[in-house]
Design a protein around this motif. Structure first.
Motif, mmCIF file in Angstrom:
data_model
loop_
_atom_site.group_PDB
_atom_site.id
_atom_site.type_symbol
_atom_site.label_atom_id
_atom_site.label_comp_id
_atom_site.label_asym_id
_atom_site.label_seq_id
_atom_site.Cartn_x
_atom_site.Cartn_y
_atom_site.Cartn_z
ATOM 1 N N ARG A 82 0.985 -1.123 -0.145
ATOM 2 C CA ARG A 82 0.037 -0.099 -0.073
ATOM 3 C C ARG A 82 0.654 1.288 -0.065
ATOM 4 O O ARG A 82 0.408 2.179 -0.389
ATOM 5 C CB ARG A 82 -0.803 -0.102 1.343
ATOM 6 N N THR A 83 2.067 0.968 0.582
ATOM 7 C CA THR A 83 2.813 2.556 0.568
ATOM 8 C C THR A 83 4.347 2.266 0.082
ATOM 9 O O THR A 83 4.646 1.085 -0.075
ATOM 10 C CB THR A 83 2.964 2.807 2.006
ATOM 11 N N LEU A 126 -3.971 -5.515 1.073
ATOM 12 C CA LEU A 126 -5.417 -5.119 0.279
ATOM 13 C C LEU A 126 -5.110 -3.812 -0.120
ATOM 14 O O LEU A 126 -4.883 -2.881 0.763
ATOM 15 C CB LEU A 126 -6.648 -5.655 0.657
ATOM 16 N N PRO A 127 -5.769 -3.309 -1.460
ATOM 17 C CA PRO A 127 -5.815 -1.761 -1.686
ATOM 18 C C PRO A 127 -7.181 -1.358 -1.087
ATOM 19 O O PRO A 127 -8.061 -2.084 -0.767
ATOM 20 C CB PRO A 127 -6.108 -1.960 -3.127
ATOM 21 N N ASN A 128 -7.465 -0.150 -0.320
ATOM 22 C CA ASN A 128 -8.597 0.415 0.070
ATOM 23 C C ASN A 128 -9.189 1.119 -0.830
ATOM 24 O O ASN A 128 -10.608 1.358 -0.651
ATOM 25 C CB ASN A 128 -7.970 1.504 1.035
ATOM 26 N N ILE A 129 -9.247 0.902 -2.168
ATOM 27 C CA ILE A 129 -9.976 1.304 -3.325
ATOM 28 C C ILE A 129 -10.130 0.032 -4.053
ATOM 29 O O ILE A 129 -9.244 -0.491 -4.444
ATOM 30 C CB ILE A 129 -9.549 2.267 -4.310
ATOM 31 N N THR A 175 -12.559 -5.192 5.986
ATOM 32 C CA THR A 175 -13.766 -4.494 5.245
ATOM 33 C C THR A 175 -13.326 -4.281 4.105
ATOM 34 O O THR A 175 -14.104 -4.370 2.723
ATOM 35 C CB THR A 175 -13.799 -3.136 5.905
ATOM 36 N N PHE A 176 -11.968 -4.205 3.576
ATOM 37 C CA PHE A 176 -11.593 -4.281 2.294
ATOM 38 C C PHE A 176 -11.788 -5.344 1.566
ATOM 39 O O PHE A 176 -12.377 -5.448 0.175
ATOM 40 C CB PHE A 176 -9.997 -3.870 2.190
#
Length: 427
Positions: A251-252, A320-323, A353-354
């Motif tokens: 993610r980063t 996981l991506p948050n989008i 949730t993602f």
């Protein structure tokens, strides 16, 4: 259906044959005819389905049938969100136009503009560009967009995600109002359809597959795992599975560097690719990955689009991506051109949730496994990760897009220089 039946010229058919293509993909067979007719097109297709050829082939044919203007001003503009995608599209333009009298060039930030400007001065028919460098060179008077006949917006949804809306609007004011417009993307949100309404004129809408679906050839799997055991699990999967080519998403940027360093210390050849890497470093990492000298490429979502790696067998979502849509683009790096592929996601409690959102988007439940010794933490919170804890800023302002990269030109006042230096770090 054959490429011949689509009405393509002999020169293009010869180039297609040289690449070993025999049958057009669904998006190609649906998009090429209306583009050749001069219609505006709004096209949706999954990554890996050949959509680039869907607009490059008919675009080259249209341009080749028109008389070349003196000094070869830019007649076709292809706008892409990232350097990697720009480079890939440019390579396709050169390959498909090999037997045509056509000149092309690519411009993007993060590198010295000198060679790009020299190429433009020689005369260019087709220009592939990222928004920041395009606007920068136009502002310097080094580029004119007054003769554009065809405008292509590639990966339009990604453009909006990266905050390029104002840049796109600015570019639209620089090109002639009378032109042919093509908009291609893997997904179309309400924002994208709104953008299309403002750009396209009575467009033909084509879809090769339902929106946001994942390629059937991709075997998807989730490993539930404690957050602090993810690194150990991915290294075990790579080593025990004998994987020779793995694309890993974090993610980063910091997370990509950290994971890459750990893999190298465990004897796995790895390289990181993200916005803070120089263009030279990104190109070298990608070349090593394609040649096999680098086994693992660790990337942020800037690489989710535009990486064309033949027969890539494994994609791993370390986070996981948050989008949710980004999941589709990430795993779309494998299972391309009919080949099979495997997409594995390492999911900790705070990504629950993602995962739920992703499954809702793709319309299926992804199989879950737990590996002994890497079990999830039963006491961990399922509260979603907050933006400041590794999420990506997905703002849609002009500034957020420009911070995704641009030009490193050093003229102007200090405030202007500061902005440009920020942009050059990422695009």
């Amino acid at each position: 259906m054959s490429f011949q039946s689509l009405g393509l010229s002999e020169a293009l058919l010869k180039a297609i044959s040289k690449k070993g293509y025999n049958t057009p993909s669904p998006i190609q067979s649906k998009a090429i005819p209306p583009v050749l007719e001069g219609r505006d097109v709004l096209a949706s297709a999954q990554t890996g389905t050949g959509k680039t050829a869907g607009f490059v082939l008919p675009m080259l044919q249209i341009l080749s049938q028109k008389e070349s203007l003196r000094n070869r001003p830019v007649r076709a503009l292809i706008l892409t969100p990232t350097r990697e995608l720009a480079a890939q599209v440019f390579a396709n333009v050169k390959e498909y136009g090999e037997f045509l009298d056509m000149r092309s060039a690519v411009i993007f930030g993060g590198v010295n503009q000198k060679s790009q400007v020299a190429k433009l001065r020689e005369g260019v028919d087709v220009l592939v560009a990222t928004p920041g460098r395009l606007i920068d060179l136009q502002n310097q008077g080094l580029l004119s967009l007054s003769k554009i006949d065809i405008f292509v917006l590639d990966e339009a949804d990604r453009m909006l995600d990266m905050g390029f809306l104002r840049d796109i609007e600015r570019i639209m004011k620089l090109i002639p109002s009378k032109r042919q417009n093509l908009m291609f993307s893997a997904t179309f949100s309400k924002d994208i359809k709104k953008l299309a309404h403002g750009i396209l004129n009575n467009p033909v809408q084509v879809e090769a597959t339902p929106e946001n679906t994942t390629v059937e050839a991709i075997a998807q799997k989730v490993y539930r795992v404690a957050k602090d055991k993810k690194t150990g699990l991915i290294i075990k999967l790579i080593q025990d599975g004998g994987w020779d080519q793995v694309l890993v998403f974090t993610r980063t940027k910091h997370g990509a560097n950290k994971l890459c360093k750990k893999m190298i210390s465990d004897g796995i050849t790895a390289a990181a690719i993200h916005g803070n890497k120089s263009q030279g470093a990104r190109t070298k990492a990608l070349a090593g990955f394609k040649s096999g000298s680098v086994k693992v490429l660790v990337a942020t979502d800037i690489a989710a689009r535009g990486l064309d790696i033949p027969l890539l067998p494994h994609v791993v979502n370390f986070e996981l991506p948050n989008i949710s849509e980004d999941y589709v683009h990430r795993i779309g790096r494998t299972g391309r051109a009919g080949a099979s592929g495997e997409a594995i996601s390492l999911v900790s409690a705070d990504e629950t949730t993602f995962l739920r959102d992703i499954e809702k988007l793709v319309g299926e439940r992804i199989p879950v496994e737990i590996m002994e010794g890497y079990e999830p933490d039963p006491n961990a919170s399922t509260e979603p990760i907050k933006q400041g804890q590794g999420g990506r800023n997905r703002g849609r302002s002009s500034n957020s897009g420009r911070n995704s990269g641009g030009n490193s030109r050093s003229s102007g006042n200090s405030r202007s220089n500061s902005g440009r230096n920020k942009r050059s770090s990422n695009r």
